[in-house]
Motif scaffolding. Structure first.
Motif, PDB file in Angstrom:
ATOM      1  N   ARG A 279      17.180 -47.642  -1.587  1.00 36.94           N
ATOM      2  CA  ARG A 279      16.518 -46.812  -0.999  1.00 36.94           C
ATOM      3  C   ARG A 279      16.581 -45.066  -1.163  1.00 36.94           C
ATOM      4  O   ARG A 279      15.410 -44.632  -1.282  1.00 36.94           O
ATOM      5  CB  ARG A 279      16.499 -47.162   0.490  1.00 36.94           C
ATOM      6  CG  ARG A 279      15.622 -46.311   1.469  1.00 36.94           C
ATOM      7  CD  ARG A 279      14.075 -47.093   1.012  1.00 36.94           C
ATOM      8  NE  ARG A 279      12.946 -46.509   1.985  1.00 36.94           N
ATOM      9  CZ  ARG A 279      11.992 -45.709   1.288  1.00 36.94           C
ATOM     10  NH1 ARG A 279      11.991 -45.741  -0.259  1.00 36.94           N
ATOM     11  NH2 ARG A 279      11.052 -45.286   1.797  1.00 36.94           N
ATOM     12  N   GLU A 282      14.728 -44.540  -4.496  1.00 38.01           N
ATOM     13  CA  GLU A 282      13.521 -44.468  -4.485  1.00 38.01           C
ATOM     14  C   GLU A 282      13.177 -43.260  -3.483  1.00 38.01           C
ATOM     15  O   GLU A 282      11.851 -42.638  -4.081  1.00 38.01           O
ATOM     16  CB  GLU A 282      13.248 -45.694  -3.328  1.00 38.01           C
ATOM     17  CG  GLU A 282      13.377 -47.098  -4.008  1.00 38.01           C
ATOM     18  CD  GLU A 282      13.057 -48.337  -3.024  1.00 38.01           C
ATOM     19  OE1 GLU A 282      13.424 -49.460  -3.621  1.00 38.01           O
ATOM     20  OE2 GLU A 282      13.137 -47.994  -1.559  1.00 38.01           O
ATOM     21  N   SER A 286      10.638 -40.611  -5.423  1.00 39.47           N
ATOM     22  CA  SER A 286       9.470 -40.141  -4.501  1.00 39.47           C
ATOM     23  C   SER A 286       9.120 -38.656  -4.498  1.00 39.47           C
ATOM     24  O   SER A 286       8.170 -38.073  -4.483  1.00 39.47           O
ATOM     25  CB  SER A 286       9.350 -40.791  -3.205  1.00 39.47           C
ATOM     26  OG  SER A 286       8.202 -40.523  -2.627  1.00 39.47           O
ATOM     27  N   GLU A 484       7.789 -56.089  -2.794  1.00 42.10           N
ATOM     28  CA  GLU A 484       8.106 -54.836  -2.151  1.00 42.10           C
ATOM     29  C   GLU A 484       8.750 -53.703  -3.071  1.00 42.10           C
ATOM     30  O   GLU A 484       7.916 -52.509  -2.681  1.00 42.10           O
ATOM     31  CB  GLU A 484       8.835 -55.240  -1.003  1.00 42.10           C
ATOM     32  CG  GLU A 484       8.427 -56.144   0.002  1.00 42.10           C
ATOM     33  CD  GLU A 484       9.565 -57.098   0.723  1.00 42.10           C
ATOM     34  OE1 GLU A 484       8.984 -57.851   1.404  1.00 42.10           O
ATOM     35  OE2 GLU A 484      10.704 -57.049   0.281  1.00 42.10           O
ATOM     36  N   LYS A 488       6.656 -50.020  -3.316  1.00 42.96           N
ATOM     37  CA  LYS A 488       7.298 -48.690  -2.868  1.00 42.96           C
ATOM     38  C   LYS A 488       7.522 -47.653  -4.023  1.00 42.96           C
ATOM     39  O   LYS A 488       7.933 -46.646  -3.527  1.00 42.96           O
ATOM     40  CB  LYS A 488       8.885 -49.130  -2.415  1.00 42.96           C
ATOM     41  CG  LYS A 488       8.700 -49.830  -0.986  1.00 42.96           C
ATOM     42  CD  LYS A 488      10.164 -49.990  -0.390  1.00 42.96           C
ATOM     43  CE  LYS A 488      11.059 -50.895  -1.186  1.00 42.96           C
ATOM     44  NZ  LYS A 488      12.416 -51.079  -0.657  1.00 42.96           N
ATOM     45  N   SER A 494       5.833 -45.867   1.940  1.00 39.83           N
ATOM     46  CA  SER A 494       7.512 -45.685   2.195  1.00 39.83           C
ATOM     47  C   SER A 494       8.009 -47.032   2.064  1.00 39.83           C
ATOM     48  O   SER A 494       9.127 -47.400   1.375  1.00 39.83           O
ATOM     49  CB  SER A 494       7.545 -44.920   3.388  1.00 39.83           C
ATOM     50  OG  SER A 494       8.966 -44.803   3.889  1.00 39.83           O
ATOM     51  N   GLU A 495       7.660 -47.688   2.891  1.00 39.93           N
ATOM     52  CA  GLU A 495       8.285 -49.259   3.089  1.00 39.93           C
ATOM     53  C   GLU A 495       7.156 -50.253   3.109  1.00 39.93           C
ATOM     54  O   GLU A 495       6.125 -49.979   3.446  1.00 39.93           O
ATOM     55  CB  GLU A 495       9.158 -49.434   4.240  1.00 39.93           C
ATOM     56  CG  GLU A 495      10.508 -48.604   4.483  1.00 39.93           C
ATOM     57  CD  GLU A 495      11.397 -49.416   3.513  1.00 39.93           C
ATOM     58  OE1 GLU A 495      11.041 -50.605   2.883  1.00 39.93           O
ATOM     59  OE2 GLU A 495      12.536 -49.128   3.443  1.00 39.93           O
ATOM     60  N   ASP A 513       4.379 -42.668   3.442  1.00 39.81           N
ATOM     61  CA  ASP A 513       5.353 -41.519   3.193  1.00 39.81           C
ATOM     62  C   ASP A 513       4.540 -40.345   3.783  1.00 39.81           C
ATOM     63  O   ASP A 513       3.383 -39.761   3.584  1.00 39.81           O
ATOM     64  CB  ASP A 513       5.436 -41.354   1.591  1.00 39.81           C
ATOM     65  CG  ASP A 513       6.368 -40.204   1.247  1.00 39.81           C
ATOM     66  OD1 ASP A 513       6.096 -39.068   1.787  1.00 39.81           O
ATOM     67  OD2 ASP A 513       7.394 -40.503   0.606  1.00 39.81           O
TER      68      ASP A 513
END
Length: 609
Positions: A279, A282, A286, A484, A488, A494-495, A513
């Motif tokens: 995460r 990620e 992002s 998933e 993402k 976001s999730e 997001d």
């Protein structure tokens, strides 16, 4: 050949003697970073350990730590284990009843707490936690009670005790063996009370030496390297991979101010390596995508040209083949004009990053590889002392978690479950003989609960958690994490939660997001009073619908998302929806949003979609 260590404290104090003035910790105090030598750390830890001996800590007594990441957490842990105790870590996000369960189940004699907020979780402890003898507060105590003392008081007790019992601590450390327990790490317990995984000194020592050639010969990690430590200390990943392995290698450890200050701390301390959960990477990806979106058309074109060049170069690196001469000048320019600027955002000294705790999207790994940033992916769990496999520089194979550690045996059961055997495998669950027995095969192989395959190169590929597999009404086995992770990678998502067990098709829950969607909405003059309202705007739904439609093209038809709902908020640790390492708690989320998920199947005639 050097003698193998008998315990973690032995290794720690050996380093104190060998390199007393080298820097061990960096800690932010009153707005400034302060360097702490091995000697200073050793003195504080000795005082804490002697203080615990004075209070009556016996060999293998359990002591809890209930605290956020901070220097005193590490001092307490090494103090406990140096005195022969066993650290039972509690997440600072745990609620009062969860704290009560762990304190009682571990039969803790003492507990370290960070502040008044954590201390309040122990209210009524004289009736709720009868085994507790003493509470030790890390923060300053303004008022005192009979069973509560400050850390500074404990250290003072330790100094007094050492004057009258100068050999007590060294004798306790000498009496530690690899078989003694080092820690109880309580698992999340989504299907029942948390279980205390028993890890010994020997488990950690064995695992370190199984990785020693990687640390020493390939990564060349030593006292000049700096690790920025920010993942929770109550979790096996950071405590073993970041702290204990760091002690073995003599690296410097900077204690981050928190994940919210990670970006500024990276620029301030310029780490040479980072440990992270998927995460985190990620979010880094992002953030880069958002930054590029706001650049001019020319800069966007330059960025994606460089990434394309990087991907071409990456293929040769990954296959250990020389880069063609025609590609070299392009890669030189890409590095000069784009990659170097991105690397400078990591402090400019970064050798590598490690991703573990959950599968990471191949798209994210390919992106970082294109930027010539090494991301090693490891796989393991608390019960295997963190790592069981890891990818290695020069032999990276994106989509796999690498090869087993030296001495670790891995095999695949008939149902696809990964089984592990080796010196890294834990001693069982504390006071849970039946659950321990259920976890092991008669030949000593441990059931990990993960599903995977071993390819022709001996690399392990994780497909999903055994209990998380979605089996559709049509009998298709689908790994939701793959879907998933793909979703993402989108700038605006976001999730994502995929759902559809025993259903004809898959649906999803989306969290947005906030920053990216807000910028998008303002550019289109969409009016909204807050983000919750914006998340439910029809135009936002159309945006996400179009993004999911594009991502669906990269999935087999039976694994595509046919319907989705957007939540007006994020999944949070406080709500129990994600773990401390930011992994989605699938069962919790499925239960919490059951009616919303099922509503996406209503109103359909048999045979539709």
């Amino acid at each position: 050949m050097a003698e193998i260590e008998r315990s973690i404290p032995q290794k720690f104090f050996d380093r104190v003697k060998e390199h007393p003035e080298q820097i061990l910790f960096h800690n932010k105090e009153h707005g400034k970073w302060r360097a702490i030598s091995w000697r200073e750390a050793g003195e504080v830890i000795s005082e804490i350990a002697n203080g615990l001996l004075y209070l009556g800590l016996e060999m293998q007594d359990r002591v809890c730590i209930l605290s956020e990441n901070r220097l005193e957490w590490l001092y307490a842990d090494f103090g406990i284990t140096s005195a022969g105790g066993v650290t039972a870590a509690i997440y600072p996000s745990n609620l009062s009843d969860e704290v009560e369960y762990i304190v009682n189940h571990s039969e803790a004699k003492f507990i370290f707490v960070s502040n008044w907020g954590q201390l309040k979780k122990l209210d009524g402890r004289e009736n709720r936690m009868r085994g507790l003898k003493k509470v030790i507060m890390m923060d300053k105590l303004d008022s005192y009670s009979e069973d509560t003392i400050s850390l500074s008081q404990l250290r003072e007790m330790g100094r007094d005790f050492a004057r009258t019992h100068p050999d007590a601590l060294s004798e306790r450390i000498k009496s530690l063996t690899p078989e003694h327990l080092l820690t109880l790490i309580y698992t999340s317990g989504t299907t029942g009370p948390p279980k205390g995984a028993m890890l010994s000194h020997g488990n950690i020592i064995w695992t370190y030496h199984a990785l020693e050639d990687l640390f020493e010969e390939i990564l060349d990690i030593g006292p000049d390297d700096l690790h920025l430590s920010y993942l929770p200390y109550a979790h096996a990943y950071e405590r073993i991979g970041g702290i204990y392995f760091g002690i073995f290698r003599g690296v410097q450890i900077a204690i981050a101010e928190g994940i919210d200050k990670l970006t500024s701390n990276i620029l301030e301390k310029r780490p040479t390596f980072l440990l992270g959960a998927p995460r985190v990477y990620e979010k880094i990806y992002s953030a880069l995508m958002k930054r590029i979106e706001q650049e001019s058309a020319l800069k966007k074109k330059l960025f994606w040209w460089a990434v394309n060049v990087g991907k071409q170069a990456s293929k040769y690196r990954l296959n250990q083949k020389p880069m063609p001469v025609s590609l070299m000048p392009k890669f030189f320019l890409a590095n000069l004009l784009v990659f170097r600027q991105i690397k400078n955002r990591f402090g400019g000294r970064l050798k590598f990053m490690v991703s573990s705790a959950a599968p990471i999207s191949p798209e994210i790994l390919e992106f970082f590889s294109a930027l010539d940033i090494i991301v090693l992916e490891g796989w393991g769990m608390t019960e295997t002392s963190a790592p069981s496999t890891i990818t290695r520089p020069g032999k990276l194979k994106i989509g796999t978690v690498g090869v087993p550690l030296k001495g670790v045996e891995i095999k695949i059961a008939d149902d696809g479950e990964i089984l592990v055997r080796g010196g890294n495998v834990f001693k069982g669950y504390f006071k849970e003989p039946e659950q321990t027995k259920e976890g092991f095969e008669p030949d000593g192989f441990f059931h990990t609960g993960d599903i995977g395959v071993i390819d022709q190169d001996g690399c392990l590929r994780i497909t999903d958690r055994k209990k998380d597999l979605i089996i559709t009404a049509g009998g298709k086995n689908i790994a939701p994490q793959n879907i998933e992770n793909l979703m993402k990678t989108d700038l605006y998502i976001s999730e994502f939660l995929a759902y559809g067990d025993s259903k004809k098709f898959l649906v999803g829950l989306v969290t947005l997001d906030e920053e990216a969607v807000t910028v998008w909405a303002k550019e289109r003059n969409i009016q909204f009073k807050d983000f919750a309202e914006l998340s439910q705007h029809p135009e936002v739904y159309k945006l996400i619908e179009s993004r999911i439609a594009e991502l669906n093209k990269r999935l087999p038809s039976y694994a595509t998302i046919k319907r989705f709902k957007i939540l007006p908020h994020q999944f949070t640790q406080e709500a129990g929806e994600v773990t401390p390492t930011l992994k989605l708690k699938r069962k919790v989320v499925n239960k919490k949003y059951h009616d919303l998920l099922e509503s996406m199947y209503s109103g359909l005639e048999d045979g539709e979609i």
